[in-house]
Motif scaffolding. Structure first.
Motif, PDB file in Angstrom:
ATOM      1  N   PHE A   1      35.425 -20.227  25.529  1.00  0.00           N
ATOM      2  CA  PHE A   1      36.508 -20.042  24.744  1.00  0.00           C
ATOM      3  C   PHE A   1      37.546 -18.649  25.366  1.00  0.00           C
ATOM      4  CE2 PHE A   1      35.063 -23.115  22.005  1.00  0.00           C
ATOM      5  CZ  PHE A   1      35.767 -23.564  21.446  1.00  0.00           C
ATOM      6  N   ASP A   2      38.877 -18.514  25.186  1.00  0.00           N
ATOM      7  CA  ASP A   2      39.646 -17.513  25.437  1.00  0.00           C
ATOM      8  C   ASP A   2      40.449 -17.188  24.056  1.00  0.00           C
ATOM      9  OD1 ASP A   2      38.684 -17.158  28.004  1.00  0.00           O
ATOM     10  OD2 ASP A   2      40.141 -18.831  28.738  1.00  0.00           O
ATOM     11  N   ILE A   3      40.776 -16.356  23.815  1.00  0.00           N
ATOM     12  CA  ILE A   3      41.968 -16.101  22.769  1.00  0.00           C
ATOM     13  C   ILE A   3      43.166 -17.003  23.008  1.00  0.00           C
ATOM     14  CG2 ILE A   3      42.844 -13.861  23.241  1.00  0.00           C
ATOM     15  CD1 ILE A   3      42.433 -13.146  20.437  1.00  0.00           C
ATOM     16  N   THR A   4      43.779 -17.408  21.904  1.00  0.00           N
ATOM     17  CA  THR A   4      44.990 -18.339  22.371  1.00  0.00           C
ATOM     18  C   THR A   4      46.147 -17.645  22.738  1.00  0.00           C
ATOM     19  OG1 THR A   4      44.415 -19.669  20.100  1.00  0.00           O
ATOM     20  CG2 THR A   4      46.619 -19.929  20.982  1.00  0.00           C
ATOM     21  N   ALA A   5      46.231 -16.393  22.674  1.00  0.00           N
ATOM     22  CA  ALA A   5      47.518 -15.523  23.441  1.00  0.00           C
ATOM     23  C   ALA A   5      47.209 -15.742  24.926  1.00  0.00           C
ATOM     24  CB  ALA A   5      47.427 -14.387  22.759  1.00  0.00           C
ATOM     25  N   ALA A   6      45.860 -15.960  25.462  1.00  0.00           N
ATOM     26  CA  ALA A   6      45.574 -15.958  26.805  1.00  0.00           C
ATOM     27  C   ALA A   6      45.584 -17.097  27.354  1.00  0.00           C
ATOM     28  CB  ALA A   6      43.992 -15.721  27.109  1.00  0.00           C
ATOM     29  N   SER A   7      46.018 -18.305  26.648  1.00  0.00           N
ATOM     30  CA  SER A   7      46.137 -19.547  27.119  1.00  0.00           C
ATOM     31  C   SER A   7      47.297 -19.721  27.976  1.00  0.00           C
ATOM     32  CB  SER A   7      46.324 -20.680  25.906  1.00  0.00           C
ATOM     33  OG  SER A   7      46.852 -21.817  26.409  1.00  0.00           O
ATOM     34  N   GLU A   8      47.263 -20.535  29.017  1.00  0.00           N
ATOM     35  CA  GLU A   8      48.423 -20.833  29.893  1.00  0.00           C
ATOM     36  C   GLU A   8      49.640 -21.537  29.286  1.00  0.00           C
ATOM     37  OE1 GLU A   8      49.442 -23.264  34.194  1.00  0.00           O
ATOM     38  OE2 GLU A   8      47.240 -22.706  33.712  1.00  0.00           O
ATOM     39  N   VAL A   9      49.125 -22.411  28.311  1.00  0.00           N
ATOM     40  CA  VAL A   9      49.810 -23.127  27.235  1.00  0.00           C
ATOM     41  C   VAL A   9      51.134 -22.043  26.576  1.00  0.00           C
ATOM     42  CG1 VAL A   9      50.381 -24.528  25.515  1.00  0.00           C
ATOM     43  CG2 VAL A   9      48.601 -25.173  26.997  1.00  0.00           C
ATOM     44  N   MET A  10      50.354 -20.938  26.222  1.00  0.00           N
ATOM     45  CA  MET A  10      51.305 -19.870  25.855  1.00  0.00           C
ATOM     46  C   MET A  10      52.288 -19.441  26.740  1.00  0.00           C
ATOM     47  SD  MET A  10      52.160 -18.278  22.898  1.00  0.00           S
ATOM     48  CE  MET A  10      50.983 -18.104  21.870  1.00  0.00           C
ATOM     49  N   ALA A  11      51.431 -19.177  27.891  1.00  0.00           N
ATOM     50  CA  ALA A  11      52.383 -18.446  28.789  1.00  0.00           C
ATOM     51  C   ALA A  11      53.630 -19.541  29.434  1.00  0.00           C
ATOM     52  CB  ALA A  11      51.605 -18.190  30.252  1.00  0.00           C
ATOM     53  N   ALA A  12      53.359 -20.594  29.320  1.00  0.00           N
ATOM     54  CA  ALA A  12      54.287 -21.776  29.598  1.00  0.00           C
ATOM     55  C   ALA A  12      55.379 -21.785  28.670  1.00  0.00           C
ATOM     56  CB  ALA A  12      53.573 -23.107  30.008  1.00  0.00           C
ATOM     57  N   LEU A  13      54.902 -21.573  27.419  1.00  0.00           N
ATOM     58  CA  LEU A  13      56.075 -21.659  26.333  1.00  0.00           C
ATOM     59  C   LEU A  13      56.712 -20.457  26.304  1.00  0.00           C
ATOM     60  CD1 LEU A  13      56.775 -22.966  23.468  1.00  0.00           C
ATOM     61  CD2 LEU A  13      54.996 -21.361  22.508  1.00  0.00           C
ATOM     62  N   ALA A  14      56.309 -19.151  26.610  1.00  0.00           N
ATOM     63  CA  ALA A  14      57.051 -18.075  26.729  1.00  0.00           C
ATOM     64  C   ALA A  14      58.086 -18.200  27.931  1.00  0.00           C
ATOM     65  CB  ALA A  14      56.124 -16.904  27.096  1.00  0.00           C
TER      66      ALA A  14
ATOM     67  N   ARG B   1      38.613  -9.337  29.732  1.00  0.00           N
ATOM     68  CA  ARG B   1      37.883  -9.800  28.555  1.00  0.00           C
ATOM     69  C   ARG B   1      39.050 -10.735  27.903  1.00  0.00           C
ATOM     70  NH1 ARG B   1      32.674 -10.204  28.781  1.00  0.00           N
ATOM     71  NH2 ARG B   1      31.564  -8.493  28.647  1.00  0.00           N
ATOM     72  N   THR B   2      38.958 -12.010  28.100  1.00  0.00           N
ATOM     73  CA  THR B   2      40.157 -12.972  27.505  1.00  0.00           C
ATOM     74  C   THR B   2      39.778 -13.452  26.118  1.00  0.00           C
ATOM     75  OG1 THR B   2      38.968 -14.722  29.031  1.00  0.00           O
ATOM     76  CG2 THR B   2      41.059 -13.742  29.675  1.00  0.00           C
ATOM     77  N   MET B   3      38.426 -13.281  25.873  1.00  0.00           N
ATOM     78  CA  MET B   3      38.034 -13.514  24.377  1.00  0.00           C
ATOM     79  C   MET B   3      37.564 -12.174  23.725  1.00  0.00           C
ATOM     80  SD  MET B   3      37.637 -14.987  21.575  1.00  0.00           S
ATOM     81  CE  MET B   3      37.882 -16.655  21.651  1.00  0.00           C
ATOM     82  N   PRO B   4      38.315 -11.405  22.787  1.00  0.00           N
ATOM     83  CA  PRO B   4      37.612 -10.017  22.642  1.00  0.00           C
ATOM     84  C   PRO B   4      36.739 -10.227  21.599  1.00  0.00           C
ATOM     85  CG  PRO B   4      40.200 -10.103  22.516  1.00  0.00           C
ATOM     86  CD  PRO B   4      39.774 -11.583  22.714  1.00  0.00           C
ATOM     87  N   GLY B   5      35.783  -9.265  21.059  1.00  0.00           N
ATOM     88  CA  GLY B   5      35.022  -9.312  20.264  1.00  0.00           C
ATOM     89  C   GLY B   5      35.424  -8.530  18.901  1.00  0.00           C
ATOM     90  N   LEU B   6      34.597  -8.559  17.871  1.00  0.00           N
ATOM     91  CA  LEU B   6      35.106  -7.742  16.746  1.00  0.00           C
ATOM     92  C   LEU B   6      34.133  -6.438  16.937  1.00  0.00           C
ATOM     93  CD1 LEU B   6      34.848 -10.256  13.953  1.00  0.00           C
ATOM     94  CD2 LEU B   6      36.830  -9.390  14.878  1.00  0.00           C
ATOM     95  N   GLY B   7      34.597  -5.287  16.435  1.00  0.00           N
ATOM     96  CA  GLY B   7      33.876  -4.031  16.146  1.00  0.00           C
ATOM     97  C   GLY B   7      33.171  -4.056  14.916  1.00  0.00           C
ATOM     98  N   THR B   8      32.325  -2.810  15.026  1.00  0.00           N
ATOM     99  CA  THR B   8      31.452  -2.553  13.536  1.00  0.00           C
ATOM    100  C   THR B   8      32.268  -2.561  12.402  1.00  0.00           C
ATOM    101  OG1 THR B   8      31.740  -0.452  13.917  1.00  0.00           O
ATOM    102  CG2 THR B   8      29.608  -1.274  15.000  1.00  0.00           C
ATOM    103  N   SER B   9      33.328  -2.392  12.424  1.00  0.00           N
ATOM    104  CA  SER B   9      34.136  -2.301  11.063  1.00  0.00           C
ATOM    105  C   SER B   9      35.504  -2.714  11.238  1.00  0.00           C
ATOM    106  CB  SER B   9      34.036  -0.924  10.604  1.00  0.00           C
ATOM    107  OG  SER B   9      35.096  -0.794   9.244  1.00  0.00           O
ATOM    108  N   PRO B  10      35.611  -4.117  11.468  1.00  0.00           N
ATOM    109  CA  PRO B  10      36.882  -4.936  11.796  1.00  0.00           C
ATOM    110  C   PRO B  10      37.879  -4.849  10.803  1.00  0.00           C
ATOM    111  CG  PRO B  10      35.372  -6.352  11.572  1.00  0.00           C
ATOM    112  CD  PRO B  10      34.678  -5.162  11.488  1.00  0.00           C
TER     113      PRO B  10
END
Length: 565
Positions: free
Chosen positions: A196-209, A539-548
């Motif tokens: 999985f990637d985060i949605t903002a990294a999708s090529e669909v999003m880039a195409a929409l933009a 990193r196209t799918m970020p992670g959460l920190g210790t205190s998100p």
């Protein structure tokens, strides 16, 4: 008395009816589609209907290389839009839609800050009109069709080990970076590794933009390359009969969203492409509407001028056929001190105490980065204006140091206090930008379409990043040759690298020169319309920190959101 939170400030806003905001832009009611009380979708017919209206001055807001905390670029963008009203001008702001990954992670929301915000703040940061989810659905529909194609016999001959299309989700979730699908019984699909990637990294999003119309979007979706056959030939979404259904899911998402600032400046919010591997800019259609809706259109480009602004100039402007009249480079005292190499700033941790002490010499020591980013703007024939985003713990001597650096560069400069004072605190910046746009411009792309992909990469690397040369891995060299043979060579390049340095090494501060840009892999976003070389670990799918931030966001006893920032 403590300074109020962004959410407290936003809730105290005196909003105008959104219909009145649209009217001030020249948008008639038949082009508007209400989403609740305070948001409108704008029909794409507005592009044609406003085409004869006077053209606004077009200004892009970029920055020096940021720290992990960001330097308030959106706050400055919003503040500048508000500031124009204080000097008797009408402006429209265009920004990306926030991703809920950062909103619930470390960074928080992306509505601006203090008294320079886009409102309603909660709505903007949480779902808005569902565009992000539409992109998620369209992207994952294609993923489902790919796996079904394998299950149903794989008529097209897709190589299961060479499928490049992953799935997406608009949440930070490191556990999904690498997964195996198709486990279970025979009827559960063909097992294979993906992720999985985060949605903002999708090529669909880039195409929409980057799209210019619904018809163009449908064509871009069809050109998406999802993987390769065993013979090495690219397999597209069109060949899998997926593009039409994907376009249907995006039929409403293609329409920009109209909101307003705390001071009732119109804001077009649309698209949200990832700034490391895509353009990091808001949409072409929003800009093509906004450029005929006032005296100025202020649009924001992600990260530093070496990234978002370079892509704005060489990718977005190629698609929009619009050319900028000026560019703002946002700088902060803390970022310039960080570029001296003496301080380490870590997201989610307190700033080093020494960083907060008065030290204009350290500001001057980090000035190489500002100089290079101003140069990067001028490489494209555009007039730069330096905006000093002032923090309460800055010292006047440190602001004076930045003014001196800007004077040496021959660039206009303004100190901005709009976080605390709203548009009034950005009036000086608005005056400087109003002067800059009157200068003759000689806007130019950095490279021609007909240049080879290697020539394009090397031009950006040496001229914008300051690299001495480019080194290609055997895999990257083979991929570039394949893309040239496939006819992708005329596409622009979108170099994926760290945003924390002008170089490809996040540890290198200032403006390093003579280093080697390592290209380890090259991918083709044919639907979006660019090729992206990968230089480093993205990193196209970020992670959460210790205190998100997710730990602090909640509902109070009245059902109101709390903890959102």
């Amino acid at each position: 008395m403590a300074f109020p939170s962004d959410l407290e400030i936003a809730r105290g806003a005196a909003l105008k009816p959104i219909e009145d905001i649209a009217s001030e832009m020249g948008l008639p009611n038949h082009l508007l589609e209400p989403y609740g009380r305070d948001v409108m979708k704008v029909n794409l017919d507005a592009i044609e209907e406003l085409a004869e209206a006077p053209k606004a001055k077009y200004v892009v807001v970029s920055a020096i290389t940021p720290t992990p905390l960001g330097e308030g670029k959106t706050t400055t963008t919003v503040g500048l839009g508000q500031g124009f009203k204080h000097i008797g001008k009408r402006a429209t702001v265009a920004i990306r839609q926030p991703s809920m990954g950062p909103t619930f992670g470390i960074k928080g929301g992306a509505a601006g800050g203090g008294y320079s915000q886009v409102v309603p703040m909660e709505l903007l940061n949480l779902h808005l009109t569902g565009d992000m989810h539409a992109v998620t659905a369209a992207h994952n529909l294609l993923a489902a069709i790919i796996d079904n194609h394998l299950f149903q016999g794989n008529e097209r001959g897709l190589d299961p080990h060479n499928i490049t299309w992953r799935r997406v989700l608009d949440v930070n979730d490191r556990a999904l970076r690498n997964i195996v699908v198709g486990l279970g019984g025979r009827g559960d699909g063909v097992p294979r590794q993906t992720g999985f990637d985060i949605t903002a990294a999708s090529e669909v999003m880039a195409a929409l933009a980057l799209t210019t119309s619904l018809e163009d979007l449908r064509a871009r979706l069809g050109r998406i390359v999802v993987g390769y056959g065993k013979d090495g030939s690219p397999v597209t979404a069109s060949e899998l009969n997926a593009a039409g259904s994907m376009a249907v899911l995006l039929r409403e998402a293609i329409k920009p969203n109209l909101l307003q600032t705390l001071e009732n400046t119109p804001v077009l919010v649309h698209a949200g492409p990832f700034g490391n591997i895509a353009t990091g800019n808001s949409s072409v259609v929003a800009d093509r509407i906004g450029v005929h809706a006032g005296d100025f259109l202020i649009t924001e480009a992600g990260f530093g001028a070496d990234m978002g602004a370079e892509r704005f100039f060489n990718i977005k402007c190629r698609n929009s056929a619009l050319s900028p009249d000026a560019a703002v480079v946002v700088a902060t005292v803390r970022a310039l001190k960080a570029h001296s190499g003496k301080y380490r700033i870590v997201a989610g941790k307190p700033l080093p105490p020494e960083l907060l002490q008065e030290n204009p010499d350290d500001v001057a020591a980090g000035a190489a980065n500002l100089r290079k980013q101003v140069e990067n703007i001028r490489l494209h024939g555009v007039s730069p204006v330096v905006a000093v985003n002032a923090f309460p713990d800055d010292f006047a001597s440190e602001h004076d140091a930045i003014r001196q650096i800007a004077a040496e560069l021959g660039a206009r400069v303004a100190v901005c206090t709009n976080f605390a004072e709203g548009g009034r605190g950005a009036a000086e910046l608005a005056e400087a930008v109003a002067e800059a746009v009157e200068e003759p411009t000689n806007f130019r792309f950095l490279y021609p379409d007909e240049a080879s992909l290697r020539e394009k990469i090397e031009t950006v690397a040496t001229k914008v990043y300051g690299a001495g040369n480019v080194q290609y891995s055997p895999q990257a060299a083979q991929q570039l040759d394949t893309y040239e043979r496939a006819g992708f060579g005329r596409l622009p390049v979108c170099i994926a690298k760290t945003h924390l340095s002008i170089s490809s090494d996040p540890k290198l501060k200032g403006a390093p020169t003579g280093w080697t840009l390592p290209v380890r892999e090259v991918r083709a976003s044919v639907g979006a319309g660019f090729v992206y070389p990968i230089c480093g670990d993205m990193r196209t799918m970020p992670g959460l920190g210790t205190s998100p931030a997710a730990f602090r966001i909640d509902l109070d006893e009245h059902g109101e959101v709390v903890g959102l920032s």
